[in-house]
Design an enzyme around this catalytic site. Structure first.
Site: not given
Lengths: 326, 417
Positions: A71, A98, A120, A148
């Protein structure tokens, strides 16, 4: 090719949405419009000259918070073929590691003034959360178990090219429906276009009340295959499973694996599809996946680039002040 | 003896312990109610509060809050709250319980709920008797269900011996797993991890059976499904020591509310289907549900501005407990007396505290309220530590105009304000 019910208005009225977060909310003619738009890119991609400067000067950020190969590559190629500057942000190098929140990341991406952001994410709804926070169009490249949409559009384009029409077309989707965003988007898309959609999975992998989405539920794969025009296989998403959903992949194959023998139950010209990546020998046998006449798996990949080009083109028209869209 | 002057609340419509409403005054001295009646008048030196014909009711007692959030409690007319043991660190030793019990005084009383198991892990029993002696009013399994039936049985046997009620979370954890929604069409469309609503009935069935074996009292903090309520109803009918509670979200909202991935509707248990919502309303009407509690759990954006399944469950509920309960009165589901049984008298009984009703000798926790006053819930302007309410922008009716804890004013709202 366009049947009368799928004519669409001119200009931005053909696709009035700011982004593409899901198939839910799209009218059938809007889906049809995107498929039509993609056709031109299919043609171009098959030629020697694969690049236009339509999106020249524009920046597209692919922000993938979840691993992806095809993708991500597909969106990257699509953006570059339209002449855009494409930047890929992979999770391993991002500030998310982080402790930065998704909203912080969205605001950072927004401040960089991207012209489109492709997201995504492993959590359902994450793309909508970002879309609500940024100024540019957002494309959903898969959010959790939710949607999707570009996968469903490329699947529809693949089917349309082979079968010409959707009305009454029998499509069997088999596999891990519970964890599949591909299944949800495909159900919405294909049912919206008039197909007769069947879903097949063991009960533990079938979401509750899915028949409310306009599908027929099967647990017996053989029964679900009878008379099917399209057989869409889905991967077992072991990484999303906590606890035991099936006894073993071997047993799963016994009941739900698509073998050449089983494929005989479908229509003689039935298409075989799979969004990939495939577990060969589990949900699909290699001699089916590689079947020259029946398997559309590589065609799906090809259509993916065209669909994503169409989506990027359409969603950036307002930003490009294209006549009728600005 | 209180150092404060005695208080007389005059000209009120006083909601008495027997459920009747009588026009008159309430006089308090030394932190306790000393007289109630039409012929009660302020004495020299009394502080006088003119209730101006409004309802004079007991201060609300809220079972199962997750944070001590005094401004929100005072806004909502809550004078006492039972604090969930799910703190950081958990309330599983007597020192923490003692500290928590003192943490709201003098204008708010916290009744800590002792963790049933060490670290709330559902394995080894915590030192419950020591926590009781440090001020714990009941024992609680916390946000989680105790999966090991043997541990749960021994817990109930022990609390039965100590005369303490166990407040349980009723959801079979094996079925719930990482679910954030109730299995059904909405969860399926949104692709959210979901679990069948039957997880609740399974947990309740087991825990009632264990409580029967141990002859112990058990209170289910949130019973939200028709099947779960039916089990409670049947157990009560045969005399089992079972009580049930619920939060307003479960009689006001269904799983349709999660439609936009709005994390303010991410609750535990997850919102149920419309039929279950109606069953909760029915159970409030027929007495199956004993307690309505806020489940107050203020959560800031760092917990809530996340994708739905990554967000923390919980809602800020203290400010809306009274008006949402009043909506049941306006809808004719219950009357005013029953409403205050649910939000004051019954929770006080469960905790064994001398409050929750207006009677001579009871502690002078008094709310003066206008049950009809309209206002709009606004998550940006709430008194709570965070405005994570699923009722944002919703018009409601019912507002506390004055609140007294132990006969001392802790909140006054300007008339007309």
């Amino acid at each position: 090719m366009t049947p009368p019910e799928y004519t669409y208005p001119a200009g931005a009225l053909a696709f009035p949405h700011r982004g593409l977060t899901g198939i839910a909310g799209l009218a059938p003619h809007q889906i049809w419009f995107l498929l039509d738009e993609a056709e031109q890119w299919v043609e171009m991609n098959r030629g020697a000259q694969k690049r236009v400067e339509l999106l020249s000067g524009m920046t597209i950020i692919n922000a993938f918070f979840e691993n992806s190969t095809r993708t991500l590559l597909s969106f990257e190629i699509a953006g570059k073929r339209l002449g855009a500057d494409v930047v890929n942000m992979a999770v391993a190098t991002s500030s998310v590691k982080k402790g930065e929140t998704l909203i912080d990341t969205a605001m950072t991406l927004n401040a960089m003034r991207a012209d489109a952001i492709v997201i995504r994410h492993a959590s359902s709804g994450a793309v909508q959360l970002i879309a609500d926070k940024v100024d540019c169009p957002v494309l959903n490249a898969g959010d959790g178990q939710h949607e999707h949409p570009t996968q469903a559009l490329l699947d529809a384009l693949t089917i349309r090219q082979a079968k010409r029409a959707f009305n009454g077309l029998r499509v069997t989707i088999c596999g891990d429906i519970l964890h599949s965003r591909v299944a949800r988007s495909n159900i919405l898309c294909l049912a919206s276009l008039g197909a007769d959609v069947r879903v097949c999975a063991p009960p533990a992998l079938m979401p509750a009340d899915i028949e409310q989405m306009g599908v027929t539920v099967f647990h017996d794969f053989d029964a679900a295959l009878k008379g099917a025009d399209v057989v869409m296989m889905l991967r077992l998403q072991m990484e999303r499973m906590e606890g035991q959903f099936i006894p073993s992949p071997r047993e799963y194959r016994h009941l739900y694996g698509l073998t050449l023998d089983r494929l005989e139950l479908a229509e003689s010209n039935a298409l075989v599809m799979h969004p990939g990546p495939m577990n060969r020998g589990v949900e699909i046998d290699s001699n089916v996946a590689d079947h020259v006449e029946r398997s559309m798996i590589t065609t799906q990949v090809e259509m993916g680039v065209a669909i994503r080009m169409a989506c990027l083109d359409v969603l950036t028209r307002k930003g490009r002040k294209m006549e009728g869209w600005a | 003896m209180s150092l404060h002057a005695p208080l007389t609340v005059t000209n009120g419509r006083v909601l008495l312990a027997d459920g009747s409403i009588q026009t008159g005054a309430v006089r308090c001295e030394g932190g306790f109610i000393t007289a109630i009646g039409a012929d009660v008048a302020p004495q020299d030196g009394d502080t006088v509060h003119d209730a101006r014909g409004q309802i004079v009711a007991p201060g609300l007692v809220d079972i199962g809050v997750f944070a001590i959030d005094k401004p929100a409690f005072h806004f909502g007319g809550i004078t006492r709250a039972a604090l969930m043991p799910d703190q950081n660190p958990p309330l599983d030793v007597s020192a923490r319980v003692r500290f928590a019990a003192q943490s709201g005084k003098p204008d708010f009383w916290v009744h800590p709920l002792a963790a049933a198991t060490q670290g709330l892990e559902g394995k080894a029993l915590a030192e419950i008797a020591m926590m009781r002696d440090a001020g714990a009013r009941a024992v609680c399994t916390g946000r989680r269900w105790i999966g090991d039936s043997g541990t749960m049985l021994r817990l109930l046997q022990y609390t039965g011996m100590l005369g303490m009620v166990v407040i349980a979370h009723a959801e079979d954890a094996g079925i719930v797993g990482n679910a954030v929604a109730t299995a059904g069409e909405m969860a399926t469309r949104l692709g959210l991890p979901s679990a069948p609503a039957q997880a609740e009935a399974l947990a309740i069935a087991r825990d009632i059976a264990l409580a029967d074996m141990a002859n112990a009292a058990i209170h289910f903090r949130n019973v939200t499904t028709a099947a779960g309520l039916e089990l409670v109803r049947a157990a009560k009918a045969r005399g089992a020591r079972v009580t049930a509670g619920v939060s307003p979200a479960y009689f006001m909202l269904s799983d349709l509310s999660i439609g936009a991935f709005r994390t303010f509707t991410h609750l535990s248990p997850a919102l149920r289907c419309e039929a279950d919502r109606k069953a909760v309303v029915g159970a409030i009407a027929d007495g199956t549900i004993d307690v309505i509690a806020s489940g107050h759990d203020p959560r800031g954006p760092e917990d809530k501005r996340l994708p739905f399944s990554d967000s923390a469950p919980g809602m800020a509920g203290a400010e809306t407990l009274l008006p949402l309960t009043m909506s049941l009165v306006r809808d004719g589901v219950i009357d005013m007396a029953r409403a205050f049984e649910l939000i004051a008298a019954n929770p006080a009984k469960l905790l064994g505290v001398n409050a929750g009703s207006l009677a001579v000798g009871a502690e002078a926790d008094i709310a003066v309220l206008d049950p009809e006053r309209p206002w709009i819930v606004n998550s940006d302007k709430m008194a709570a530590a965070a405005g994570n309410t699923p009722f944002d922008r919703q018009p409601v009716q019912g507002r506390v105009l004055a609140l007294f804890k132990g006969g001392v004013a802790v909140r006054m709202k300007k008339i007309g304000g």
